[in-house]
Design a protein around this motif. Structure first.
Motif, PDB file in Angstrom:
ATOM      1  N   GLU A  87     -41.977  31.144  51.241  1.00  0.00           N
ATOM      2  CA  GLU A  87     -43.088  31.865  50.628  1.00  0.00           C
ATOM      3  C   GLU A  87     -44.247  32.130  51.569  1.00  0.00           C
ATOM      4  OE1 GLU A  87     -43.939  29.322  47.326  1.00  0.00           O
ATOM      5  OE2 GLU A  87     -42.289  30.123  46.127  1.00  0.00           O
ATOM      6  N   GLN A  88     -44.394  31.344  52.633  1.00  0.00           N
ATOM      7  CA  GLN A  88     -45.541  31.530  53.512  1.00  0.00           C
ATOM      8  C   GLN A  88     -45.257  31.064  54.938  1.00  0.00           C
ATOM      9  OE1 GLN A  88     -47.675  28.935  54.752  1.00  0.00           O
ATOM     10  NE2 GLN A  88     -46.853  27.214  53.635  1.00  0.00           N
ATOM     11  N   LEU A  89     -46.053  31.594  55.875  1.00  0.00           N
ATOM     12  CA  LEU A  89     -45.864  31.312  57.302  1.00  0.00           C
ATOM     13  C   LEU A  89     -47.014  30.495  57.889  1.00  0.00           C
ATOM     14  CD1 LEU A  89     -44.729  34.912  58.347  1.00  0.00           C
ATOM     15  CD2 LEU A  89     -43.274  32.923  57.931  1.00  0.00           C
ATOM     16  N   GLY A  90     -47.810  29.860  57.034  1.00  0.00           N
ATOM     17  CA  GLY A  90     -48.996  29.135  57.475  1.00  0.00           C
ATOM     18  C   GLY A  90     -48.747  28.108  58.568  1.00  0.00           C
ATOM     19  N   GLY A  91     -47.562  27.548  58.624  1.00  0.00           N
ATOM     20  CA  GLY A  91     -47.245  26.544  59.636  1.00  0.00           C
ATOM     21  C   GLY A  91     -47.158  27.095  61.049  1.00  0.00           C
ATOM     22  N   LEU A  92     -47.236  28.408  61.198  1.00  0.00           N
ATOM     23  CA  LEU A  92     -47.197  29.025  62.529  1.00  0.00           C
ATOM     24  C   LEU A  92     -48.595  29.424  63.000  1.00  0.00           C
ATOM     25  CD1 LEU A  92     -44.038  31.275  62.125  1.00  0.00           C
ATOM     26  CD2 LEU A  92     -44.212  29.072  63.301  1.00  0.00           C
TER      27      LEU A  92
END
Length: 184
Positions: free
Chosen positions: A109-114
């Motif tokens: 759902e999301q790419l926040g970890g990048l």
């Protein structure tokens, strides 16, 4: 230091061995918790793969133990991980020497970890995921290959990439955005 995600070790004798600086020579494929635990034990939290880091068809939901990973010399491939909802395993990852490919992760759902990623030495390919935005790619300054964003049925916002392109800081061979039906 060097190590990877998704433990596919392809060394000459098919055995990954940490070097003196916590490096693993070859590709690393992490398919389950046992692989992740082995990788963390051999490389430590700040290891660096001298090769590619792969998570392919794994059952990892929230891979922990990679928080100190700052660089991958090869590709980062996150492919077919049907339970993976986020890529928060990579909060310190700043450089990928090759392609970043995030494909067919149906729960992602999301790419926040990048959020720390600054450089992709090859293509950036984000295809067939459930992401709604490209938030998390805000620090990405250089993509040496093409950007390909396609098949993300819930994608409604690509502002994270548009801001970089407008400022001239992202160098790319091409930007391809297609087949994202919610993107207006």
């Amino acid at each position: 230091m060097s190590c990877a995600l998704s433990l596919l070790w392809s060394c000459s004798d098919n055995v990954a061995r940490p070097a003196s600086d916590n490096a693993i020579s070859g590709d690393v494929l992490l398919e389950d918790w046992a692989d992740l635990e082995l990788f963390s034990m051999q490389c430590g939290s700040e290891g660096r793969p001298e090769g590619s880091l792969l998570t392919i068809d794994s059952n990892l939901l929230h891979p922990n133990g990679l928080e100190g990973l700052r660089e991958i010399t090869g590709d980062l491939i996150v492919l077919g991980n049907f339970n993976l909802k986020d890529v928060n395993a990579f909060p310190s990852l700043a450089r990928v020497g090759g392609t970043v490919r995030i494909h067919r992760n149906e729960a992602l759902e999301q790419l926040g970890g990048l959020a720390s990623l600054q450089l992709a030495g090859g293509d950036l390919r984000i295809t067939v995921n459930r992401i709604g935005t490209l938030d998390g790619l805000d620090s990405l300054a250089v993509v040496e290959g093409a950007m390909h964003i396609s098949g993300n049925a819930n994608l409604t916002d690509i502002d994270a990439l548009a801001e970089h392109h407008a400022s001239g800081t992202t160098s790319t061979a091409a930007i391809i955005v297609e087949d994202n039906p919610q993107l207006l």
